[in-house]
Design an enzyme around this catalytic site. Structure first.
Site, PDB file in Angstrom:
ATOM      1  N   ASP A  35      41.645  41.916  40.950  1.00  0.00           N
ATOM      2  CA  ASP A  35      41.822  41.445  42.327  1.00  0.00           C
ATOM      3  C   ASP A  35      40.468  41.237  43.006  1.00  0.00           C
ATOM      4  O   ASP A  35      40.398  40.777  44.149  1.00  0.00           O
ATOM      5  CB  ASP A  35      42.753  42.364  43.139  1.00  0.00           C
ATOM      6  CG  ASP A  35      42.201  43.758  43.330  1.00  0.00           C
ATOM      7  OD1 ASP A  35      41.143  44.083  42.759  1.00  0.00           O
ATOM      8  OD2 ASP A  35      42.840  44.551  44.067  1.00  0.00           O
ATOM      9  N   SER A  36      39.369  41.495  42.272  1.00  0.00           N
ATOM     10  CA  SER A  36      38.037  41.079  42.725  1.00  0.00           C
ATOM     11  C   SER A  36      38.031  39.565  42.919  1.00  0.00           C
ATOM     12  O   SER A  36      37.164  39.028  43.609  1.00  0.00           O
ATOM     13  CB  SER A  36      36.967  41.504  41.711  1.00  0.00           C
ATOM     14  OG  SER A  36      37.346  41.147  40.402  1.00  0.00           O
TER      15      SER A  36
ATOM     16  N   LYS B 239      47.525  46.149  35.875  1.00  0.00           N
ATOM     17  CA  LYS B 239      46.671  47.265  36.285  1.00  0.00           C
ATOM     18  C   LYS B 239      47.100  47.725  37.676  1.00  0.00           C
ATOM     19  O   LYS B 239      47.377  46.897  38.550  1.00  0.00           O
ATOM     20  CB  LYS B 239      45.198  46.854  36.293  1.00  0.00           C
ATOM     21  CG  LYS B 239      44.265  48.002  36.731  1.00  0.00           C
ATOM     22  CD  LYS B 239      42.823  47.734  36.389  1.00  0.00           C
ATOM     23  CE  LYS B 239      42.113  46.822  37.322  1.00  0.00           C
ATOM     24  NZ  LYS B 239      42.107  47.232  38.744  1.00  0.00           N
TER      25      LYS B 239
ATOM     26  N   GLU C  13      46.098  50.451  40.794  1.00  0.00           N
ATOM     27  CA  GLU C  13      45.119  51.387  41.353  1.00  0.00           C
ATOM     28  C   GLU C  13      45.825  52.648  41.851  1.00  0.00           C
ATOM     29  O   GLU C  13      46.896  52.565  42.449  1.00  0.00           O
ATOM     30  CB  GLU C  13      44.369  50.743  42.525  1.00  0.00           C
ATOM     31  CG  GLU C  13      43.411  49.654  42.089  1.00  0.00           C
ATOM     32  CD  GLU C  13      42.494  49.172  43.213  1.00  0.00           C
ATOM     33  OE1 GLU C  13      42.439  49.824  44.277  1.00  0.00           O
ATOM     34  OE2 GLU C  13      41.816  48.145  43.009  1.00  0.00           O
TER      35      GLU C  13
ATOM     36  N   ASP D  71      45.808  42.369  37.579  1.00  0.00           N
ATOM     37  CA  ASP D  71      45.787  43.390  38.627  1.00  0.00           C
ATOM     38  C   ASP D  71      46.955  43.188  39.581  1.00  0.00           C
ATOM     39  O   ASP D  71      47.232  42.054  39.984  1.00  0.00           O
ATOM     40  CB  ASP D  71      44.496  43.198  39.440  1.00  0.00           C
ATOM     41  CG  ASP D  71      43.709  44.465  39.622  1.00  0.00           C
ATOM     42  OD1 ASP D  71      44.250  45.546  39.354  1.00  0.00           O
ATOM     43  OD2 ASP D  71      42.543  44.360  40.036  1.00  0.00           O
TER      44      ASP D  71
ATOM     45  N   GLU E 194      36.244  54.036  37.887  1.00  0.00           N
ATOM     46  CA  GLU E 194      35.264  53.244  38.652  1.00  0.00           C
ATOM     47  C   GLU E 194      34.389  54.125  39.534  1.00  0.00           C
ATOM     48  O   GLU E 194      34.890  54.965  40.292  1.00  0.00           O
ATOM     49  CB  GLU E 194      35.990  52.199  39.515  1.00  0.00           C
ATOM     50  CG  GLU E 194      34.999  51.383  40.350  1.00  0.00           C
ATOM     51  CD  GLU E 194      35.546  50.082  40.913  1.00  0.00           C
ATOM     52  OE1 GLU E 194      36.680  49.683  40.564  1.00  0.00           O
ATOM     53  OE2 GLU E 194      34.817  49.465  41.713  1.00  0.00           O
TER      54      GLU E 194
HETATM   55  O1  KIV Z   1      39.351  43.770  40.400  1.00  0.00           O
HETATM   56  C1  KIV Z   1      38.584  44.031  39.472  1.00  0.00           C
HETATM   57  O2  KIV Z   1      37.785  43.195  39.023  1.00  0.00           O
HETATM   58  C2  KIV Z   1      38.646  45.370  38.918  1.00  0.00           C
HETATM   59  C3  KIV Z   1      37.611  45.766  37.924  1.00  0.00           C
HETATM   60  C4  KIV Z   1      36.316  45.928  38.588  1.00  0.00           C
HETATM   61  C5  KIV Z   1      38.001  46.971  37.168  1.00  0.00           C
HETATM   62  O3  KIV Z   1      39.498  46.115  39.274  1.00  0.00           O
END
Ligand code: KIV
Length: 308
Positions: A72-73, A141, A143, A111, A210
């Site tokens: 989600d970056s 993924k 969090e 994510d 992280e």
């Molecule tokens: O959103 C993302 O890119 C991430 C990674 C940094 C693990 O969660």
């Protein structure tokens, strides 16, 4: 619809990632668990990188990474949001589909964005199913640690492999009061260990650590039977992940100290665009060789028409 390629011919699967655990807890009974047999190649560290569109997905996959993460970056490095919180599930699905079209070998993990798994648990499962069904993700993924235990178990029950994510979870930025290294006090380190154990117990196949102290990541890695994938968590993790745009110099904001820069693509783009603009303005682009031409017969006819 986006479909994950079938296993075989080098395709990396969730069981492959589980077998890549480098640091086996001494208490585990390897004989009774065939998935834990490993030769030298099975001990290689897991390489994970983010990708957000078709060309980056193809490049990252063809370079041989093990896991492609549509993180989600995306919201920050590609869509220009201040943080990851505004990113919607539709935006994530759109980009995951594009990445799916570019990834053949690596395991594709998507994510779950903020808000897509924080309310009703059945809705969270429905949202996760969309990533698999509509976008071709092979895992999601999530969090959060202890408090996500039941959700992770429910997703695993629904046949959706889950990668956990603990430590500095950017979706918790308001609770954390910003982006800070986590697990630095005895209490915080204890909480992180509880989070790691909970994610594993719930059935996750791996966990991202992280921005936590190296010593704590080492402890978690030695205790868990699932692989740890570090980002700002030191070299002892079973694998590493970075944000692609940070490591190739294409992020316009602040990059953390753990994000080693392997290229300066941003500068290369700026130089190319400046040179192109100068060439257009000076009449150097396009050249004759970059232009199409008529055959001599048609050219003659055209000139004859003009002359008459
Ligand atoms: O959103 C993302 O890119 C991430 C990674 C940094 C693990 O969660």
């Amino acid at each position: 619809m986006s479909v994950a390629p079938l296993a075989g011919s080098g395709k990396i699967t969730v069981p492959d990632i589980l077998r890549r655990k480098t640091n086996i807890p001494s208490s585990s009974n390897q004989k009774s668990d065939p998935g834990r047999e490993r030769g030298e190649s099975g001990r290689r560290k897991i390489v994970c990188l983010t990708a957000y569109d078709y060309p980056t997905a193809r490049l990252v996959d063809e370079a041989g990474v093990d896991i492609v993460l549509v993180g989600d970056s995306l919201g920050m490095v590609v869509l220009g949001y201040e943080n990851t919180l505004p990113l919607t599930i539709e935006e994530m699905l759109h980009h995951t589909r594009a990445v799916r079209r570019g990834v053949r070998k690596a395991l594709l993990v998507a994510d779950m964005p903020y808000g897509s798994f924080h309310g009703d648990r059945n809705e969270a499962v429905r949202n996760a199913v969309r990533f698999v069904k509509e976008a071709g993700a092979e895992a999601v993924k999530i969090e959060g640690g202890e408090r996500r235990m039941e959700l992770i178990a429910q997703l695993v029950e629904a046949e959706i492999p889950v990668m956990g994510h603990i430590g500095l979870t950017p979706q918790s930025m308001h609770s954390f009061g910003g982006f800070r290294v986590q697990g630095k006090t005895v209490e915080a380190a204890d909480q992180l260990l509880r989070d790691a154990r909970a994610v594993e117990a719930a059935g996750a196949f791996s966990v991202v650590l992280e921005s936590i102290p190296r010593e704590l990541a080492t402890r978690v890695t030695s205790e868990l039977r699932i692989p740890t994938i570090g980002i700002g968590a030191g070299p002892e993790c079973d694998g590493q992940v970075l944000v692609l745009h940070d490591m190739i110099g294409l992020s316009l904001g602040h990059t953390p100290k753990f994000s080693r820069r392997y290229a300066n693509v941003g500068e290369a783009i700026s130089q190319a665009v400046t040179a192109y603009a100068e060439d257009v303005r000076e009449g150097r682009f396009p050249s004759d060789a970059e232009s199409y031409h008529l055959s001599s017969e048609v050219r003659e006819r055209l000139l004859a028409v003009r002359r008459s």
